[in-house]
Enzyme design. Structure first.
Site, PDB file in Angstrom:
ATOM      1  N   ASP A  59       0.847  -1.202   0.000  1.00 34.39           N
ATOM      2  CA  ASP A  59       0.000   0.000   0.000  1.00 34.39           C
ATOM      3  C   ASP A  59       0.878   1.246   0.000  1.00 34.39           C
ATOM      4  O   ASP A  59       0.388   2.369  -0.143  1.00 34.39           O
ATOM      5  CB  ASP A  59      -1.002  -0.011   1.166  1.00 34.39           C
ATOM      6  CG  ASP A  59      -0.322  -0.092   2.513  1.00 34.39           C
ATOM      7  OD1 ASP A  59       0.915  -0.243   2.558  1.00 34.39           O
ATOM      8  OD2 ASP A  59      -1.030   0.007   3.536  1.00 34.39           O
ATOM      9  N   SER A  60       2.211   1.051   0.086  1.00 38.84           N
ATOM     10  CA  SER A  60       3.147   2.162  -0.100  1.00 38.84           C
ATOM     11  C   SER A  60       3.025   2.741  -1.510  1.00 38.84           C
ATOM     12  O   SER A  60       3.583   3.804  -1.788  1.00 38.84           O
ATOM     13  CB  SER A  60       4.585   1.701   0.168  1.00 38.84           C
ATOM     14  OG  SER A  60       4.879   0.547  -0.593  1.00 38.84           O
ATOM     15  N   LYS A 127      -1.377  -9.289   2.743  1.00 36.90           N
ATOM     16  CA  LYS A 127      -0.692  -8.862   3.971  1.00 36.90           C
ATOM     17  C   LYS A 127      -1.596  -7.888   4.719  1.00 36.90           C
ATOM     18  O   LYS A 127      -2.243  -7.034   4.105  1.00 36.90           O
ATOM     19  CB  LYS A 127       0.646  -8.196   3.631  1.00 36.90           C
ATOM     20  CG  LYS A 127       1.408  -7.696   4.869  1.00 36.90           C
ATOM     21  CD  LYS A 127       2.848  -7.364   4.556  1.00 36.90           C
ATOM     22  CE  LYS A 127       3.055  -6.049   3.853  1.00 36.90           C
ATOM     23  NZ  LYS A 127       2.567  -4.853   4.586  1.00 36.90           N
ATOM     24  N   GLU A 129      -1.798  -5.574   8.635  1.00 40.37           N
ATOM     25  CA  GLU A 129      -0.970  -5.018   9.717  1.00 40.37           C
ATOM     26  C   GLU A 129      -1.659  -5.212  11.060  1.00 40.37           C
ATOM     27  O   GLU A 129      -2.840  -4.849  11.206  1.00 40.37           O
ATOM     28  CB  GLU A 129      -0.730  -3.522   9.464  1.00 40.37           C
ATOM     29  CG  GLU A 129       0.005  -3.254   8.159  1.00 40.37           C
ATOM     30  CD  GLU A 129       0.286  -1.767   7.941  1.00 40.37           C
ATOM     31  OE1 GLU A 129      -0.031  -0.944   8.831  1.00 40.37           O
ATOM     32  OE2 GLU A 129       0.824  -1.443   6.868  1.00 40.37           O
ATOM     33  N   GLU A 196       8.829  -4.513  10.923  1.00 44.41           N
ATOM     34  CA  GLU A 196       9.298  -3.193  10.452  1.00 44.41           C
ATOM     35  C   GLU A 196       9.758  -2.339  11.629  1.00 44.41           C
ATOM     36  O   GLU A 196       9.043  -2.228  12.642  1.00 44.41           O
ATOM     37  CB  GLU A 196       8.165  -2.479   9.689  1.00 44.41           C
ATOM     38  CG  GLU A 196       8.589  -1.109   9.173  1.00 44.41           C
ATOM     39  CD  GLU A 196       7.674  -0.537   8.094  1.00 44.41           C
ATOM     40  OE1 GLU A 196       6.719  -1.226   7.686  1.00 44.41           O
ATOM     41  OE2 GLU A 196       7.941   0.597   7.666  1.00 44.41           O
TER      42      GLU A 196
HETATM   43  O1  KIV Z   1       3.549  -1.206   1.730  1.00 45.64           O
HETATM   44  C1  KIV Z   1       4.742  -1.516   1.875  1.00 45.64           C
HETATM   45  O2  KIV Z   1       5.619  -1.152   1.091  1.00 45.64           O
HETATM   46  C2  KIV Z   1       5.093  -2.347   3.020  1.00 45.64           C
HETATM   47  C3  KIV Z   1       6.552  -2.528   3.299  1.00 45.64           C
HETATM   48  C4  KIV Z   1       7.036  -1.373   4.073  1.00 45.64           C
HETATM   49  C5  KIV Z   1       6.823  -3.813   3.975  1.00 45.64           C
HETATM   50  O3  KIV Z   1       4.240  -2.796   3.710  1.00 45.64           O
END
Ligand code: KIV
Length: 278
Positions: A59-60, A127, A129, A196
């Site tokens: 989501d980055s 993924k 969080e 992280e």
């Molecule tokens: O969204 C992302 O890029 C991430 C990484 C920081 C692991 O979750």
């Protein structure tokens, strides 16, 4: 145009298609593995050529591509678009996609419904969080046949609750909580856990305590694998966090190329005869 790979990049060896079991085997064999974020066809295919075994459609994408200041602004629709672009473009890497902020915190049903859409877009795992409170979501996804990666330590979607980008698990109590969260997510069925911004010693302890692989970002060398945001890894973003190593200067290279193009257009030397049709 040359189609040869640069000599410094070893040709990928091993399985023709990376599966979850290969990450598990890597942990068991003590073989560190590299994961990178990817959001589009170019990044994904270049990283496949470089032998990167696992791609994270993070989501980055919201902060690195879409201009948001936080991943809390990345939407599920964004994730579907960029996951599909990456999944369509590669064959070998395992493709993992983030569940966007707001798509799973509300309960297991929401997690499964959004997880299914990511899988339909091409994700091979999702993924999310968070720790023990998300056990019902992780279990429900796994029961629905959707592999899950956890994400603990600094969790960017909770940047406001963390009061900014801060290392997590520094004191004994926080380190114990982190380990308990990791064990809870593992027992709920997670296939791997991203750690992280965690002190290297704590990340190594969590890694040793888990059956499933850990993947570190700012969590030291004791994790089973490492992940970086690709624009940081390649020196494009200009972000110079302590945990980042820029393995190239793409920003400089691209700026120089764009500057040369502009200069040649302004001087009238591009396009030349060889770039023009009779
Ligand atoms: O969204 C992302 O890029 C991430 C990484 C920081 C692991 O979750």
């Amino acid at each position: 145009m040359s189609t040869q790979s640069p000599a410094a990049v070893p040709a990928p060896s091993g399985p023709a298609k990376i599966r979850l079991r290969h990450l598990q085997q890597a942990k068991e064999q003590g073989r560190p593995f590299a994961m990178l974020t990817a959001y589009d066809q170019f990044s994904a295919t270049v990283f496949e050529e470089a032998g990167i075994e696992t791609l994270l459609v993070g989501d980055s994408v919201g902060t690195t591509v879409l201009g948001h200041s936080s991943t809390t602004s990345t939407t599920h629709a964004d994730m579907l678009t960029f996951t599909a672009a990456v999944a369509r473009s590669v064959h070998r890497p395992l493709v993992v996609a983030d569940l966007a902020f707001g798509t799973y915190e509300t309960g297991p049903r929401d997690a499964v419904l959004h997880g299914i859409e990511l899988v339909r877009a091409g994700a091979e795992a999702v993924k999310l969080e968070g720790g023990a409170p998300l056990v019902p979501q992780v279990s429900a996804l796994v029961e629905a046949g959707i592999p899950v990666f956890g994400h603990l330590g600094f969790t960017p979607q909770s940047v406001n609750a963390h009061s900014g980008h801060r290392v997590q698990g520094r004191d004994e109590e926080a380190a114990e909580r982190l380990l308990a969260d990791a064990l809870a997510i593992q027992e709920a069925g997670a296939s791997a856990i991203v750690l992280e911004l965690v002190p290297a010693r704590v990340a190594a302890e969590v890694t040793a305590a888990l059956r499933v692989p850990t993947i570190g970002i700012g969590a030291g060398p004791g994790c089973d694998g490492q992940v970086l945001v690709w624009q940081d890894m390649a020196g494009l973003s200009g972000f110079r966090g302590r945990f980042v190593k820029a393995f190239a200067d793409l920003r400089g290279t691209l700026r120089e190329a764009a500057g040369s193009y502009r200069a040649e257009v302004e001087q009238g030397s591009y396009p030349a005869a060889e770039h023009s049709f009779e």
